[in-house]
Design a protein around this motif. Structure first.
Motif, PDB file in Angstrom:
ATOM      1  N   GLU A 155       0.829  -1.210   0.000  1.00 40.32           N
ATOM      2  CA  GLU A 155       0.000   0.000   0.000  1.00 40.32           C
ATOM      3  C   GLU A 155       0.866   1.264   0.000  1.00 40.32           C
ATOM      4  OE1 GLU A 155      -3.136   0.559  -0.447  1.00 40.32           O
ATOM      5  OE2 GLU A 155      -4.147  -1.363  -0.176  1.00 40.32           O
ATOM      6  N   GLY A 156       0.591   2.186   0.934  1.00 39.36           N
ATOM      7  CA  GLY A 156       1.182   3.517   0.901  1.00 39.36           C
ATOM      8  C   GLY A 156       2.692   3.541   0.842  1.00 39.36           C
ATOM      9  N   ILE A 157       3.229   4.526   0.115  1.00 41.54           N
ATOM     10  CA  ILE A 157       4.669   4.725  -0.022  1.00 41.54           C
ATOM     11  C   ILE A 157       5.015   6.127   0.474  1.00 41.54           C
ATOM     12  CG2 ILE A 157       6.635   4.788  -1.601  1.00 41.54           C
ATOM     13  CD1 ILE A 157       4.935   3.092  -3.553  1.00 41.54           C
ATOM     14  N   ALA A 158       5.946   6.218   1.410  1.00 41.49           N
ATOM     15  CA  ALA A 158       6.431   7.504   1.907  1.00 41.49           C
ATOM     16  C   ALA A 158       7.934   7.587   1.660  1.00 41.49           C
ATOM     17  CB  ALA A 158       6.130   7.663   3.396  1.00 41.49           C
ATOM     18  N   ILE A 159       8.407   8.776   1.358  1.00 37.77           N
ATOM     19  CA  ILE A 159       9.835   9.003   1.107  1.00 37.77           C
ATOM     20  C   ILE A 159      10.360   9.964   2.173  1.00 37.77           C
ATOM     21  CG2 ILE A 159      11.565   9.826  -0.528  1.00 37.77           C
ATOM     22  CD1 ILE A 159       9.480   9.252  -2.770  1.00 37.77           C
ATOM     23  N   GLU A 163      20.713  14.829  -0.139  1.00 38.78           N
ATOM     24  CA  GLU A 163      20.322  15.101  -1.518  1.00 38.78           C
ATOM     25  C   GLU A 163      19.877  13.834  -2.242  1.00 38.78           C
ATOM     26  OE1 GLU A 163      22.349  16.877  -5.614  1.00 38.78           O
ATOM     27  OE2 GLU A 163      23.268  17.314  -3.669  1.00 38.78           O
ATOM     28  N   LYS A 164      20.551  12.719  -1.961  1.00 38.85           N
ATOM     29  CA  LYS A 164      20.230  11.476  -2.654  1.00 38.85           C
ATOM     30  C   LYS A 164      19.987  10.308  -1.698  1.00 38.85           C
ATOM     31  CE  LYS A 164      22.850  12.627  -6.838  1.00 38.85           C
ATOM     32  NZ  LYS A 164      23.917  12.188  -7.780  1.00 38.85           N
ATOM     33  N   THR A 165      19.968  10.563  -0.407  1.00 32.67           N
ATOM     34  CA  THR A 165      19.863   9.477   0.566  1.00 32.67           C
ATOM     35  C   THR A 165      18.564   9.563   1.356  1.00 32.67           C
ATOM     36  OG1 THR A 165      21.062  10.789   2.218  1.00 32.67           O
ATOM     37  CG2 THR A 165      22.367   9.313   0.816  1.00 32.67           C
ATOM     38  N   GLY A 166      18.243   8.469   2.023  1.00 29.60           N
ATOM     39  CA  GLY A 166      17.050   8.445   2.852  1.00 29.60           C
ATOM     40  C   GLY A 166      16.392   7.081   2.830  1.00 29.60           C
ATOM     41  N   TYR A 167      15.079   7.065   2.976  1.00 29.70           N
ATOM     42  CA  TYR A 167      14.352   5.803   3.095  1.00 29.70           C
ATOM     43  C   TYR A 167      13.061   5.839   2.284  1.00 29.70           C
ATOM     44  CZ  TYR A 167      17.393   5.481   7.183  1.00 29.70           C
ATOM     45  OH  TYR A 167      18.481   5.466   8.017  1.00 29.70           O
ATOM     46  N   LEU A 168      12.694   4.691   1.758  1.00 25.56           N
ATOM     47  CA  LEU A 168      11.375   4.449   1.211  1.00 25.56           C
ATOM     48  C   LEU A 168      10.640   3.571   2.208  1.00 25.56           C
ATOM     49  CD1 LEU A 168      12.304   3.486  -2.477  1.00 25.56           C
ATOM     50  CD2 LEU A 168      11.731   5.752  -1.605  1.00 25.56           C
ATOM     51  N   LEU A 169       9.477   3.993   2.639  1.00 25.84           N
ATOM     52  CA  LEU A 169       8.677   3.224   3.593  1.00 25.84           C
ATOM     53  C   LEU A 169       7.403   2.774   2.894  1.00 25.84           C
ATOM     54  CD1 LEU A 169       9.868   6.026   5.242  1.00 25.84           C
ATOM     55  CD2 LEU A 169       9.285   4.505   7.118  1.00 25.84           C
ATOM     56  N   VAL A 170       7.182   1.463   2.841  1.00 27.21           N
ATOM     57  CA  VAL A 170       6.056   0.887   2.108  1.00 27.21           C
ATOM     58  C   VAL A 170       5.149   0.151   3.091  1.00 27.21           C
ATOM     59  CG1 VAL A 170       5.353  -0.625   0.219  1.00 27.21           C
ATOM     60  CG2 VAL A 170       7.542   0.615   0.080  1.00 27.21           C
ATOM     61  N   SER A 171       3.857   0.467   3.041  1.00 29.04           N
ATOM     62  CA  SER A 171       2.913  -0.153   3.963  1.00 29.04           C
ATOM     63  C   SER A 171       2.712  -1.630   3.633  1.00 29.04           C
ATOM     64  CB  SER A 171       1.569   0.568   3.910  1.00 29.04           C
ATOM     65  OG  SER A 171       0.604  -0.118   4.689  1.00 29.04           O
ATOM     66  N   GLU A 206      18.451   5.493  -1.839  1.00 29.44           N
ATOM     67  CA  GLU A 206      19.507   5.545  -2.848  1.00 29.44           C
ATOM     68  C   GLU A 206      19.815   4.209  -3.480  1.00 29.44           C
ATOM     69  OE1 GLU A 206      21.443   5.349   1.297  1.00 29.44           O
ATOM     70  OE2 GLU A 206      19.641   6.173   0.369  1.00 29.44           O
ATOM     71  N   GLY A 207      19.104   3.158  -3.066  1.00 28.45           N
ATOM     72  CA  GLY A 207      19.407   1.818  -3.552  1.00 28.45           C
ATOM     73  C   GLY A 207      20.435   1.135  -2.663  1.00 28.45           C
TER      74      GLY A 207
END
Length: 357
Positions: free
Chosen positions: A258-262, A267-275, A288-289
């Motif tokens: 479901e939901g995707i939050a970034i 500048e190019k780093t962080g997290y993808l959070l997927v429900s 960033e992979g």
């Protein structure tokens, strides 16, 4: 008929969804659960998707815009304490919502919230923070198609010229060209219009595509092909590149993606959070992979959350004041609320998961 039999008969004849009036958290007794910092006031019908608007002059006065998904639906604006500060009704089943900054309208820059109006086959556009309509009653999407029912939406702001695009998904559609992308611009007379510029995106036909998220800086669009995984494409229509970059998050999910939050740490780093809706948790991947490959997404952590059966989610890393100094993560919950998390709560869970590896 005894009392117990009457009870179960009554349950059996309740309308669909009636049992969800008092949903129970799967994580109630889980000590690893990320607990919400704030839970909003309830909406009238059925929360679905949030988007965070950052107040440019005072971030502590930022708003969370959320949908109430019903034929008598609405957009709600919440302050950061979870109080309802405005409700805009008369929207026929608003599904998802997203926000963009600085579209030109009548010679001035305006921030906007855009929601899908599913039963009208339209998108609706409202100015921020006042939530006034600036769309002349709405803009039709998927015109000429037999399969319409717009659901998901994400707004892409192209860094090179600040052009703003709406990427719209639907309940069902073709195996390719499932998403339609519209450029938003001043149409005169105080209204925003939309021009179709692109059709793209694969679809498995297993369920539907609702959650869409765009990373403006990296130029990617992600969307959840429910029960399959998360698909990644370039966001810029001018790239003339409609090939899928990667399908990831294919394992570890129960029921629906479901939901995707970034959440951006640089500048190019962080997290993808997927429900992970069926597990009442979020799966966390590197923005960033992994291992130097921008299209490889190894799971970092799975975080159980207090929000129940989350559809939509959003996150920002801006300092929003003393309660949210490193930003906020917002998740929809099936008890007609949205859950606000001080990002430090989520960060601690990610750190703990990494320490175990």
């Amino acid at each position: 008929m005894n009392t117990l039999s009457k009870y179960f008969l009554a349950l059996a004849i309740l309308p669909f969804g009636a049992c969800a009036q008092n949903p129970q958290s799967k994580n109630k007794n889980n000590p690893n659960t990320a607990q919400a910092t704030v839970i909003t006031e309830q909406v009238k019908h059925d929360t679905d998707d949030p988007a965070i608007w950052i107040n440019p002059t005072d971030p502590s006065k930022s708003l969370v815009i959320g949908t109430d998904k019903d034929k008598d639906g609405a957009l709600y604006a919440f302050d950061l304490s979870g109080k309802i500060v405005k409700r805009v009704g008369g929207i026929q089943r608003p599904n998802n919502v997203d926000i963009a900054y600085g579209i030109t309208l009548g010679g001035r820059k305006v921030d906007i919230a855009v929601t899908t109006e599913r039963q009208a086959n339209k998108i609706r556009i409202f100015s921020l923070p006042d939530l006034l309509p600036i769309d002349n009653g709405g803009i039709e999407v998927f015109a000429g198609e037999t399969e319409r029912d717009p659901m998901g939406i994400a707004l892409y702001t192209r860094p090179s010229d600040h052009a703003i695009f709406a990427i719209v998904g639907r309940k069902t559609g073709p195996a390719d060209g499932y998403l339609w992308q519209y450029q938003l611009a001043d149409a005169g007379n105080g209204h925003i219009g939309a021009k179709l510029v692109r059709k793209f995106g694969k679809y498995s036909s297993k369920k539907e595509i609702e959650a869409i998220a765009v990373d403006n800086e990296l130029g990617y669009v992600y969307y959840s092909d429910e029960q399959v995984g998360v698909r990644k494409y370039l966001a810029d229509p001018a790239a003339n590149q409609n090939e899928e970059l990667v399908l990831f998050a294919q394992t570890g999910f129960s029921v629906d993606h479901e939901g995707i939050a970034i959440y951006k740490t640089g500048e190019k780093t962080g997290y993808l959070l997927v429900s992970n809706q069926g597990s009442q948790s979020f799966m966390v991947y590197p923005r960033e992979g992994s291992k130097g490959n921008a299209n490889q997404y190894d799971l970092i952590a799975e975080i159980p959350v207090s929000a129940m059966e989350t559809d939509g989610a959003d996150a920002v890393s801006v300092n929003l004041g003393t309660q949210y100094p490193e930003g906020i993560f917002v998740a929809m919950s099936t008890d007609k609320t949205f859950h606000f998390y001080d990002w430090r709560v989520i960060a601690a869970k990610i750190k703990a998961a990494q320490a175990k590896k």
